[in-house]
Enzyme design. Structure first.
Site, PDB file in Angstrom:
ATOM      1  N   SER A  54      54.045  76.802  38.240  1.00 26.61           N
ATOM      2  CA  SER A  54      52.894  77.372  38.949  1.00 26.61           C
ATOM      3  C   SER A  54      51.613  77.030  38.198  1.00 26.61           C
ATOM      4  O   SER A  54      50.609  76.612  38.787  1.00 26.61           O
ATOM      5  CB  SER A  54      53.012  78.898  39.051  1.00 26.61           C
ATOM      6  N   ALA A  63      53.162  77.251  43.957  1.00 26.06           N
ATOM      7  CA  ALA A  63      52.597  78.009  42.844  1.00 26.06           C
ATOM      8  C   ALA A  63      52.547  79.491  43.220  1.00 26.06           C
ATOM      9  O   ALA A  63      51.978  79.858  44.250  1.00 26.06           O
ATOM     10  CB  ALA A  63      51.187  77.507  42.535  1.00 26.06           C
ATOM     11  N   LYS A  64      53.130  80.322  42.377  1.00 28.05           N
ATOM     12  CA  LYS A  64      53.022  81.769  42.602  1.00 28.05           C
ATOM     13  C   LYS A  64      51.702  82.188  41.951  1.00 28.05           C
ATOM     14  O   LYS A  64      51.655  82.557  40.771  1.00 28.05           O
ATOM     15  CB  LYS A  64      54.234  82.487  41.992  1.00 28.05           C
ATOM     16  N   ALA A  65      50.640  82.070  42.724  1.00 25.69           N
ATOM     17  CA  ALA A  65      49.288  82.246  42.204  1.00 25.69           C
ATOM     18  C   ALA A  65      48.679  83.531  42.755  1.00 25.69           C
ATOM     19  O   ALA A  65      48.860  83.856  43.931  1.00 25.69           O
ATOM     20  CB  ALA A  65      48.433  81.044  42.589  1.00 25.69           C
ATOM     21  N   TYR A  67      47.767  85.923  47.205  1.00 33.03           N
ATOM     22  CA  TYR A  67      48.298  87.197  47.691  1.00 33.03           C
ATOM     23  C   TYR A  67      47.323  87.995  48.549  1.00 33.03           C
ATOM     24  O   TYR A  67      47.705  88.996  49.153  1.00 33.03           O
ATOM     25  CB  TYR A  67      48.890  88.002  46.517  1.00 33.03           C
TER      26      TYR A  67
END
Ligand code: PMP
Length: 309
Positions: free
Chosen positions: A62, A156-158, A162
């Site tokens: 990420s 990417a867990k950005a 969210y």
């Protein structure tokens, strides 16, 4: 969130109340962070963190995708997560490592800003509720579309992404549902606000492929592995909303949500069926060490006394 004793911050264990961030932190203004959600479960031989290395490798990926350099290696973070759980003496918990641009310049380009890295953990029960996991939840297809692959890299867990999830789940709950399902711009099913989606029809399990603006999910991967082990055919393929309405069963997966059945989508009633139950049971048995798992899936937490000694 239940406060615990310690938080790991930039290499040190600090008291929960002292893990604060300056108002000038770049990530607060522009959502420039990457993070993970990981669970530690009680097993017969003590607490163990499920697929810790896979989560931390995803964190590293990420960061790479958003061109952020992590100040710690995967090995160092692996040790830090285990040290933190041991220090807090928690038999089961959720872990949240987060790396973000800290205070410095406040231009959009984080030139010279430090990358801060913290890890929190705390006891967190079933994300979509005990009843949700047993009886199923009600989901709606959101009017918000999932951020496209040429907007933000979806692998990417950005943190900034969210806002998209937040709007979708906010809309769903305002309308009396428990969770949202987001579509891509071209109308394929992407995922939930924090879960992947699986559809069961005629004994075959289908889930959107990785090109559908979704995260490479650790639970998704675990469930695909387990379902195949249980003898099911699993296809990763494009799905549309009517596949949800016509399904025999639909379930969601995620580190927080584990395996949660859907009892309806947009008020189309679905049964909480045997396939979901079987996969759910296999998942919960695996994370608690009651079912044989591939090597490395359970990282044991050494008690703090052993770490000291
Ligand atoms: N989709 C989204 C948008 C998520 O935030 C998450 C949680 N990380 C998932 C799916 C599930 O992924 P995982 O199984 O790796 O927790």
């Amino acid at each position: 969130m239940e406060a615990v004793d310690k938080i790991w911050l930039n290499g040190d264990l600090v008291d929960w109340a002292d893990a604060t961030v300056h108002l000038g932190a770049h990530a607060l203004h522009y959502g420039t962070g990457v993070f993970e959600g990981i669970r530690c479960y009680s097993t017969e031989s003590g607490p163990a963190v499920f697929r810790l290395r896979d989560h931390l490798e995803r964190l590293e990926q990420s960061a790479r995708l958003v061109r952020m350099r992590l100040p710690f290696s995967v090995d160092e973070l692996h040790a830090a997560c285990l040290e933190l759980v041991a220090a807090n003496e928690l038999p089961e918990c959720y872990l949240r490592p987060i790396a973000f641009y800290g205070a410095g310049e406040l231009a959009v380009l984080p030139r010279g800003n430090p990358v801060d890295l913290g890890i929190m953990c705390w006891p967190w029960g079933t994300y979509l509720g005990e009843d949700g996991q047993r009886l199923g939840i009600r989901a709606m297809v959101s009017s918000w579309r999932r951020v496209g692959p040429n907007t933000i890299p979806h692998a990417a867990k950005a943190t900034g992404v969210y806002l998209n999830s937040m709007l979708a789940v906010d809309e769903a709950t305002r309308n009396g549902y428990d969770e949202a399902i987001l579509l891509t711009d071209d109308g394929s099913i992407a995922d939930g606000s924090g879960e992947h989606v699986f559809v069961v029809k005629g004994g075959v399990i289908r889930t959107p492929d990785l090109s559908a603006s979704i995260l490479p999910g650790v639970t998704r991967d675990t469930v695909v592995h387990l379902a195949r082990e249980l003898g099911y055919e699993v296809e990763e393929t494009a799905l549309i909303r009517s596949d949800l309405y016509q399904a025999d069963e639909v379930f969601m997966t995620g580190t927080a949500a584990e395996v949660t059945p859907l009892r309806s989508v947009d008020d189309h009633e679905l049964g909480v069926g045997p396939v979901t139950r079987e996969v759910q049971e296999a998942y919960l048995d695996t994370v608690r060490g009651r079912r044989a798992a591939p090597p490395g899936w359970l990282a044991p937490v050494e008690p703090a006394s052993a770490l000291l000694g």
